[in-house]
Design a protein around this motif. Structure first.
Motif, PDB file in Angstrom:
ATOM      1  N   GLY A 144      -9.610  19.315   2.379  1.00 35.86           N
ATOM      2  CA  GLY A 144      -9.610  18.269   1.114  1.00 35.86           C
ATOM      3  C   GLY A 144      -8.077  17.668   1.257  1.00 35.86           C
ATOM      4  N   SER A 145      -7.886  16.424   0.946  1.00 34.29           N
ATOM      5  CA  SER A 145      -7.272  15.972   0.772  1.00 34.29           C
ATOM      6  C   SER A 145      -7.000  14.560  -0.458  1.00 34.29           C
ATOM      7  CB  SER A 145      -6.678  14.774   1.973  1.00 34.29           C
ATOM      8  OG  SER A 145      -7.835  14.170   2.200  1.00 34.29           O
ATOM      9  N   ALA A 146      -5.752  14.400  -0.613  1.00 33.81           N
ATOM     10  CA  ALA A 146      -6.005  12.874  -1.945  1.00 33.81           C
ATOM     11  C   ALA A 146      -4.697  12.108  -1.268  1.00 33.81           C
ATOM     12  CB  ALA A 146      -5.348  13.908  -2.823  1.00 33.81           C
ATOM     13  N   TYR A 147      -5.107  10.750  -1.670  1.00 33.13           N
ATOM     14  CA  TYR A 147      -4.134   9.660  -1.540  1.00 33.13           C
ATOM     15  C   TYR A 147      -3.746   8.723  -2.646  1.00 33.13           C
ATOM     16  CZ  TYR A 147      -1.847   5.536   1.118  1.00 33.13           C
ATOM     17  OH  TYR A 147      -1.655   5.066   1.026  1.00 33.13           O
ATOM     18  N   HIS A 148      -2.812   8.726  -2.649  1.00 31.68           N
ATOM     19  CA  HIS A 148      -2.289   7.609  -3.859  1.00 31.68           C
ATOM     20  C   HIS A 148      -1.315   6.818  -3.712  1.00 31.68           C
ATOM     21  CE1 HIS A 148      -1.426   7.488  -8.701  1.00 31.68           C
ATOM     22  NE2 HIS A 148      -2.450   6.276  -7.981  1.00 31.68           N
ATOM     23  N   THR A 149      -1.760   6.023  -3.789  1.00 34.18           N
ATOM     24  CA  THR A 149      -0.350   4.467  -3.953  1.00 34.18           C
ATOM     25  C   THR A 149      -0.522   3.529  -4.911  1.00 34.18           C
ATOM     26  OG1 THR A 149       0.207   2.324  -2.377  1.00 34.18           O
ATOM     27  CG2 THR A 149      -2.269   3.470  -2.486  1.00 34.18           C
ATOM     28  N   THR A 150       0.521   3.486  -5.227  1.00 34.15           N
ATOM     29  CA  THR A 150       0.852   2.181  -6.063  1.00 34.15           C
ATOM     30  C   THR A 150       1.895   1.114  -6.418  1.00 34.15           C
ATOM     31  OG1 THR A 150       2.769   3.277  -7.419  1.00 34.15           O
ATOM     32  CG2 THR A 150       0.529   3.340  -8.433  1.00 34.15           C
TER      33      THR A 150
END
Length: 819
Positions: free
Chosen positions: A364-370
């Protein structure tokens, strides 16, 4: 021992050999983890493995040697070797917990990679070879079929594809890069931290179904699990990195954490634009593992990175044109640019070993970019003739201005993206058969706002955009009575969600046909996705991608292997491929499709009594439902329409081996031709049509002072297309940029390492490795151009393509330390 070296191609070395040989390699356990403090012995010659399971032992040549491997918690193994004088033989072995092994028990790490057409790169080579943006991608760019023309970028194109067509995995987890970056200067750090790396595998095409849905290549990286405390430090004028690794006494817990900081001021300040400029990039990355028992293993990979790009241009002068007609562009700037890219990435992975032949993986993975891209820059320019009279007092100055104008650029672009993945994978083995499968769910949530415009005037007359329904501006000859509008004006707000379900299944079989070794792989991928959001209603789409590989190793005296691989490859659109030139999301863009076939040959042989390998591949891709794009520096703008077809064909050759004993070097050659046909208007070169490529990676040392080492990285690429304004019809602009020529060199002195351990009491005894070096980037000071700036002259109705040059020659010091 004497060594002669030439910068162009080969190094021929002549040595007097003793009647001994070296055997080296890695000792692994049944879980493919390195075994520390394993004993390796032949008669009275003994050594132990280090923290990475590595050993090196001298043994007699031309005689059969019984080499013994043992460890207190594992069963012993005995193998028989007979090596040639001064042969440097790599011998990797797996020690089992319940079975003693006698005989040939070689575990050849590269065997499977060889039949799969995968290139394996040494992490140590990655850390040593110099480059303006050193790292894994820096080494990839020396391989055949991998093209680029920007040393400030970590992005690369493979066999005619673009930067968005390459898969990158770390520990089987797909990783991403920021969306809004438009210049290599803004990129900063690659996701991959080389201080943490154990294995690097790369495939330039024809890869298996277990790899995801991209058209061009796969970079598969594995981070290592430490077995005891250790630390490493690297520092240079461009920044530094620190890595710390730990392991619990019972080896159940391990951690390895790396912190990096980079400041590209040294490189960008060597360019022709004078600026107040400090691009700064930093990240922290950690890999944690927990192994409670022999059945379960848990791991976490986390990364936080921030890119800060503060840019205040002051002035610029670029000389171009010809000897008979030299021209210069002079620009004075006002304003600034402030860009920020902040990303958070976390991935959890669990491996459950049901039995020796069956395991399951949960990821399971999550990538968040602002990301923000803010700029207001006014450029006031004049284009003039340069005084080329050597005897003139004004030699080199601009004496006559033939065009003046200004350009005001404005942007307030913001993007927030969250990508979540959940995946289950399985592997089953029985005899020589292996079945692998997986299913993955992905949700991409994108919030995007574009506010971008540009106003251009020439000689005081505002230029209208090249679109219909706008009156033609014929000033200064006739008055203009139409509206004054920006030359370009992009305004869009998109809230898009993409739901994806993908999966694969593949079967591997290894068998014998007479005395020949046969390897087969057959698999299929499926991918279903749908785009939705505010005022966005896309239809559900599905693709199926069958793929296959076949390899044969004939029972010949020569060590040769032949491969054929390929299949039907699809690339379902990512968010950037759905957004057209005006910023509007088109949800029903179809997946680009490619029929890909690769024919390859591996030939391993001895030269100068040292190992070498010649790898050659020819390939052909037939692409349909192509989504055309323009390429400006590293920014890709898609048409978001499947209105083209294309092809790519070429030849890649690489010769690698020990041109100098104990070091690996290689020579690469690539030929590529790729063209596209947009709306049946005829075939033209694609933006990544880089016809010829030569690369040399070379390592050497001074024979009488082996602690003095030299590293050389040479690349030559013919020029890319892309000499057209972004708004223009590419059929009207088929000029090419100049050829890309780059040489980076490094010189270092190794105070201590594993081969030069110091005696007790020495201040160097506490270091495993310590070296100090000098790096020279762009050794020959070549002027490479990445794009053209288009300058307009309202009087002559002419446009001039002014090259935007990259970095000049730069010097840097580099310190490496490992405890």
């Amino acid at each position: 021992m004497k060594t002669k070296f030439t910068l162009l191609f080969f190094v021929f070395s002549f040595f007097s050999f003793a009647q001994t040989a070296r055997v080296k390699g890695i000792v692994l356990d049944e879980n493919n983890q390195p075994v520390e403090n394993a004993n390796v012995s032949f008669q009275d010659n003994k050594t132990t493995t280090n923290a990475n399971g590595f050993y090196l032992l001298n043994i007699p040549a031309k005689v059969k040697s019984n080499l013994k491997f043992s460890h207190v918690s594992l069963k012993a193994a005995v193998v028989t070797l007979e090596l040639k004088p001064n042969e440097d033989y790599e011998f990797n072995i797996v020690l089992k917990s319940n079975v003693e092994q006698i005989g040939e028990v070689v575990i050849t790490n590269n065997r499977n990679k060889r039949v799969e057409g995968v290139t394996t790169i040494s992490p140590k080579t990655v850390r040593l070879i110099p480059g303006a943006n050193a790292g894994v991608e820096n080494i990839l760019k020396t391989l055949p079929g991998v093209n680029f023309n920007n040393e400030l970028s970590t992005q690369y194109a493979v066999r005619g594809g673009n930067y968005d067509e390459n898969l990158v995995y770390v520990n089987e987890i797909e990783v991403y890069r920021p969306f809004l970056i438009r210049s290599g200067q803004q990129e900063g750090l690659s996701f991959t931290n080389t201080d943490l790396v154990q294995n690097i595998d790369f495939s330039a095409g024809g890869f298996q179904a277990k790899y995801g849905d991209k058209l061009s290549s796969v970079l598969d990286i594995t981070y290592r699990r430490p077995v005891k405390f250790g630390a490493s430090l690297e520092a240079s004028f461009l920044g530094g990195s620190l890595a710390v690794e730990t392991a619990s006494n019972n080896q159940k817990w391990t951690t390895i954490t790396g912190v990096r900081y980079r400041d590209n001021s040294l490189l960008v300040n060597s360019q022709q634009t004078e600026t107040n400029f400090r691009p700064r990039f930093a990240d922290v990355q950690s890999y944690i593992t927990f192994t409670p028992n022999t059945k379960w293993q848990f791991s976490f990979l986390g990364n936080i990175s921030q890119n800060k790009y503060d840019y205040r241009p002051l002035s610029r002068q670029t000389n171009f044109g010809t000897i008979s007609e030299p021209i210069a562009l002079l620009v004075l700037y006002e304003g600034q640019e402030k860009d920020r890219y902040t990303t958070f990435f976390g991935a959890f992975k669990s491996i459950f070993t049901v039995n020796d032949n069956f395991n399951l993986k949960f990821i399971g993975s999550a990538y968040h970019t602002t990301e923000q891209e803010y700029f207001d820059i006014l450029a006031q320019y004049r284009l003039g003739e340069v005084d080329s009279n050597l005897g003139s007092e004004t030699f080199g100055n601009v004496n006559f201005s033939q065009a003046i104008g200004s350009q005001l650029s404005h942007a307030r672009n913001d993007l927030d993206a969250l990508i979540v993945n959940a995946e289950v994978k399985g592997s089953h083995k029985k005899d020589d058969n292996q079945i692998e499968w997986g299913i993955k769910y992905t949700r991409e949530d994108i919030r995007d706002r574009m506010r971008e415009w540009e106003v251009i005037d020439s000689a005081g007359f505002s230029l209208n955009p090249p679109i219909i329904n706008i009156p033609i501006n014929e000033q200064p000859y006739n008055p203009y009575v139409g509206p004054l509008v920006p030359y370009s004006n992009l305004r869009a707000v998109n809230y898009a969600t993409i739901d994806r379900i993908s999966g694969y299944a593949q079967w591997n079989k290894r068998l014998r046909w007479g005395n020949n070794d046969i390897f087969t792989n057959i698999g299929v991928r499926a991918h279903q996705w749908q785009v939705s959001g505010d005022n966005i209603d896309g239809k559900s789409q599905t693709t199926f991608s069958p793929r296959a590989q076949f390899a044969i190793k004939p029972d010949w005296e020569k060590d040769m292997l032949f491969r054929i691989s390929g299949g039907l490859y699809h690339q379902p659109p990512f968010y950037r491929e759905l957004r057209d030139a005006q910023g509007k999301v088109r949800p029903n863009v179809k997946a680009q499709q490619s029929v890909h076939i690769v024919l390859g040959n591996d030939y391993s042989f001895k030269m100068w009594e040292r190992p070498f390998k010649l790898v050659s591949e020819i390939y052909y891709k037939s692409l349909t439902d192509v989504n055309p794009y323009t390429l400006d520096n590293v920014r890709i703008r898609y048409e978001a329409d499947n209105n083209a077809k294309a092809y790519a064909q070429g030849l890649d050759v690489r010769l690698n081996g020990e041109f100098v004993p104990g070091t690996e070097s290689w020579l690469s050659f690539g030929y590529l031709k790729t063209e596209e046909n947009i709306e049946n208007k005829g075939y033209i070169a694609r933006p990544t049509d880089q016809r010829l490529k030569f690369g040399i990676l070379f390592q050497d040392y001074i024979p009488n002072i082996p602690a003095c080492k030299m590293y050389l990285n040479l690349v030559y690429n013919t020029g890319l297309p892309g000499g057209s304004p972004s708004y223009a019809d590419p059929y009207d602009y088929q000029m090419r940029l100049r050829d890309y020529r780059r040489a980076d060199a490094g010189f270092s002195y190794v105070f201590t390492d594993r081969a030069r351990a110091k005696e007790e009491g020495s201040w160097l005894k506490k270091f495993k490795e310590l070296s100090l070096g000098l790096e020279i980037f762009n050794l020959f000071n070549n002027q490479n151009a990445i794009t053209n700036t288009w300058v307009r002259d309202v009087y002559t109705k002419s446009q001039y393509g002014v090259p935007n040059y990259l970095t000049t020659r730069v010097f840097s010091l580099k310190l490496n330390m490992k405890l």
